[in-house]
Design a protein around this motif. Structure first.
Motif, PDB file in Angstrom:
ATOM      1  N   VAL A  45       3.899 -34.240  42.392  1.00  0.00           N
ATOM      2  CA  VAL A  45       2.532 -34.813  42.983  1.00  0.00           C
ATOM      3  C   VAL A  45       2.460 -34.440  44.267  1.00  0.00           C
ATOM      4  CG1 VAL A  45       1.904 -37.083  43.901  1.00  0.00           C
ATOM      5  CG2 VAL A  45       2.804 -36.836  41.372  1.00  0.00           C
ATOM      6  N   PRO A  46       3.547 -34.428  45.098  1.00  0.00           N
ATOM      7  CA  PRO A  46       3.231 -33.704  46.573  1.00  0.00           C
ATOM      8  C   PRO A  46       2.543 -32.115  46.543  1.00  0.00           C
ATOM      9  CG  PRO A  46       5.398 -34.738  46.356  1.00  0.00           C
ATOM     10  CD  PRO A  46       4.930 -34.929  45.039  1.00  0.00           C
ATOM     11  N   ALA A  47       3.044 -31.621  45.822  1.00  0.00           N
ATOM     12  CA  ALA A  47       2.420 -30.183  45.539  1.00  0.00           C
ATOM     13  C   ALA A  47       1.052 -30.277  45.158  1.00  0.00           C
ATOM     14  CB  ALA A  47       3.190 -29.492  44.626  1.00  0.00           C
ATOM     15  N   THR A  48       0.644 -31.113  44.208  1.00  0.00           N
ATOM     16  CA  THR A  48      -0.668 -31.426  43.948  1.00  0.00           C
ATOM     17  C   THR A  48      -1.745 -31.878  44.980  1.00  0.00           C
ATOM     18  OG1 THR A  48       0.021 -31.913  41.575  1.00  0.00           O
ATOM     19  CG2 THR A  48      -2.138 -32.430  42.202  1.00  0.00           C
ATOM     20  N   ILE A  49      -1.298 -32.980  45.853  1.00  0.00           N
ATOM     21  CA  ILE A  49      -2.292 -33.601  46.741  1.00  0.00           C
ATOM     22  C   ILE A  49      -2.092 -32.822  48.036  1.00  0.00           C
ATOM     23  CG2 ILE A  49      -2.280 -35.742  45.285  1.00  0.00           C
ATOM     24  CD1 ILE A  49      -0.382 -36.967  47.440  1.00  0.00           C
ATOM     25  N   SER A  50      -1.108 -32.114  48.271  1.00  0.00           N
ATOM     26  CA  SER A  50      -0.996 -31.508  49.777  1.00  0.00           C
ATOM     27  C   SER A  50      -1.912 -30.103  49.653  1.00  0.00           C
ATOM     28  CB  SER A  50       0.436 -31.132  50.024  1.00  0.00           C
ATOM     29  OG  SER A  50       0.963 -30.184  49.159  1.00  0.00           O
ATOM     30  N   ARG A  51      -2.092 -29.966  50.947  1.00  0.00           N
ATOM     31  CA  ARG A  51      -3.173 -28.535  51.021  1.00  0.00           C
ATOM     32  C   ARG A  51      -2.431 -27.481  51.091  1.00  0.00           C
ATOM     33  NH1 ARG A  51      -8.521 -28.991  51.934  1.00  0.00           N
ATOM     34  NH2 ARG A  51      -9.272 -31.452  52.253  1.00  0.00           N
ATOM     35  N   ARG A  52      -2.557 -26.260  50.954  1.00  0.00           N
ATOM     36  CA  ARG A  52      -1.833 -25.184  51.117  1.00  0.00           C
ATOM     37  C   ARG A  52      -2.186 -24.621  52.637  1.00  0.00           C
ATOM     38  NH1 ARG A  52      -3.165 -21.934  45.843  1.00  0.00           N
ATOM     39  NH2 ARG A  52      -5.290 -22.726  46.546  1.00  0.00           N
ATOM     40  N   LYS A  53      -1.061 -24.033  53.027  1.00  0.00           N
ATOM     41  CA  LYS A  53      -1.443 -23.232  54.570  1.00  0.00           C
ATOM     42  C   LYS A  53      -1.719 -22.094  54.251  1.00  0.00           C
ATOM     43  CE  LYS A  53      -0.034 -23.252  58.992  1.00  0.00           C
ATOM     44  NZ  LYS A  53      -1.038 -23.425  59.809  1.00  0.00           N
ATOM     45  N   ARG A  54      -2.937 -21.776  55.032  1.00  0.00           N
ATOM     46  CA  ARG A  54      -3.458 -20.399  55.050  1.00  0.00           C
ATOM     47  C   ARG A  54      -2.406 -19.351  55.439  1.00  0.00           C
ATOM     48  NH1 ARG A  54      -9.661 -20.424  54.988  1.00  0.00           N
ATOM     49  NH2 ARG A  54      -9.366 -18.315  55.016  1.00  0.00           N
ATOM     50  N   LEU A  55      -2.441 -18.274  54.656  1.00  0.00           N
ATOM     51  CA  LEU A  55      -1.742 -17.308  55.300  1.00  0.00           C
ATOM     52  C   LEU A  55      -2.093 -16.684  56.525  1.00  0.00           C
ATOM     53  CD1 LEU A  55      -0.572 -15.552  52.110  1.00  0.00           C
ATOM     54  CD2 LEU A  55       0.724 -17.090  53.501  1.00  0.00           C
ATOM     55  N   THR A  56      -3.626 -16.404  56.584  1.00  0.00           N
ATOM     56  CA  THR A  56      -4.205 -15.916  57.732  1.00  0.00           C
ATOM     57  C   THR A  56      -5.313 -16.820  58.231  1.00  0.00           C
ATOM     58  OG1 THR A  56      -5.911 -14.753  56.227  1.00  0.00           O
ATOM     59  CG2 THR A  56      -3.856 -13.533  57.060  1.00  0.00           C
ATOM     60  N   PRO A  57      -5.664 -16.723  59.440  1.00  0.00           N
ATOM     61  CA  PRO A  57      -6.842 -17.850  59.505  1.00  0.00           C
ATOM     62  C   PRO A  57      -8.349 -17.113  59.229  1.00  0.00           C
ATOM     63  CG  PRO A  57      -6.192 -16.484  61.488  1.00  0.00           C
ATOM     64  CD  PRO A  57      -5.128 -16.234  60.781  1.00  0.00           C
ATOM     65  N   PRO A  58      -9.061 -18.144  59.043  1.00  0.00           N
ATOM     66  CA  PRO A  58     -10.350 -17.845  58.394  1.00  0.00           C
ATOM     67  C   PRO A  58     -11.028 -16.726  59.255  1.00  0.00           C
ATOM     68  CG  PRO A  58     -10.628 -20.032  59.357  1.00  0.00           C
ATOM     69  CD  PRO A  58      -9.209 -19.547  59.468  1.00  0.00           C
ATOM     70  N   VAL A  59     -10.933 -16.688  60.700  1.00  0.00           N
ATOM     71  CA  VAL A  59     -11.662 -15.706  61.400  1.00  0.00           C
ATOM     72  C   VAL A  59     -10.442 -15.490  62.667  1.00  0.00           C
ATOM     73  CG1 VAL A  59     -13.203 -15.513  63.489  1.00  0.00           C
ATOM     74  CG2 VAL A  59     -13.819 -16.823  61.300  1.00  0.00           C
ATOM     75  N   GLU A  60     -10.153 -13.953  62.665  1.00  0.00           N
ATOM     76  CA  GLU A  60      -9.285 -13.559  63.599  1.00  0.00           C
ATOM     77  C   GLU A  60      -9.593 -14.026  65.229  1.00  0.00           C
ATOM     78  OE1 GLU A  60      -6.442 -12.132  63.118  1.00  0.00           O
ATOM     79  OE2 GLU A  60      -6.462 -12.300  60.821  1.00  0.00           O
ATOM     80  N   PRO A  61      -8.540 -14.354  65.732  1.00  0.00           N
ATOM     81  CA  PRO A  61      -8.863 -14.773  67.063  1.00  0.00           C
ATOM     82  C   PRO A  61      -9.098 -13.684  67.982  1.00  0.00           C
ATOM     83  CG  PRO A  61      -6.603 -15.073  66.813  1.00  0.00           C
ATOM     84  CD  PRO A  61      -7.215 -14.931  65.471  1.00  0.00           C
ATOM     85  N   LYS A  62     -10.350 -14.011  69.023  1.00  0.00           N
ATOM     86  CA  LYS A  62     -10.694 -12.854  69.839  1.00  0.00           C
ATOM     87  C   LYS A  62      -9.479 -12.553  70.996  1.00  0.00           C
ATOM     88  CE  LYS A  62     -15.574 -12.636  69.770  1.00  0.00           C
ATOM     89  NZ  LYS A  62     -16.857 -12.822  70.554  1.00  0.00           N
ATOM     90  N   VAL A  63      -8.949 -13.591  71.224  1.00  0.00           N
ATOM     91  CA  VAL A  63      -8.068 -13.748  72.389  1.00  0.00           C
ATOM     92  C   VAL A  63      -6.551 -13.558  71.918  1.00  0.00           C
ATOM     93  CG1 VAL A  63      -7.336 -15.016  74.228  1.00  0.00           C
ATOM     94  CG2 VAL A  63      -9.629 -15.269  73.771  1.00  0.00           C
TER      95      VAL A  63
END
Length: 121
Positions: A45-63
């Motif tokens: 159940v916890p694996a089903t309802i929890s969100r997976r952490k992204r390995l990389t951000p959707p947009v690379e930070p400029k700073v």
């Protein structure tokens, strides 16, 4: 859990996905996707309802750390001739002239300097 056919506490037949969706107040597709994820993840159940952490951000930070260090060093340096101190807009113009720092908005520059506890006086 309501779709679990092997539940020993179940009385009667297993309700359909449409019935469960109506009970819970969601679309049938949500029930289908959730039950599929539940089966793929071994009934966890916890694996089903929890969100997976992204390995990389959707947009690379400029700073990055290097950009932040260069920006702080620039803000600590002497202002250009004709100015008594650095302003955020003056820093923005100077950053636009530099090749090794990406173009940053004055509000972004202010946030970076504030995060580093730098205060323009």
């Amino acid at each position: 859990m309501a779709l679990d056919e092997n539940d020993p506490a179940r009385e009667g037949p297993v309700p359909t996905q449409k019935v469960i969706a109506q009970r819970v107040g969601v679309h049938v597709d949500t029930v289908v996707k959730t039950s599929k994820a539940y089966a793929e993840r071994g009934g966890e159940v916890p694996a089903t309802i929890s969100r997976r952490k992204r390995l990389t951000p959707p947009v690379e930070p400029k700073v990055t750390g290097e950009v932040e260090a260069r920006l702080t060093a620039l803000a600590c340096s002497a202002p250009p001739p004709g100015h008594t101190r650095w302003s955020l807009r003056l820093l923005e113009k100077q950053v636009a002239l530099m090749d090794d720092i990406p173009d940053l908005d004055h509000s972004t520059i202010g946030k970076v300097l504030k995060r580093g506890r730098f205060v323009l006086i």
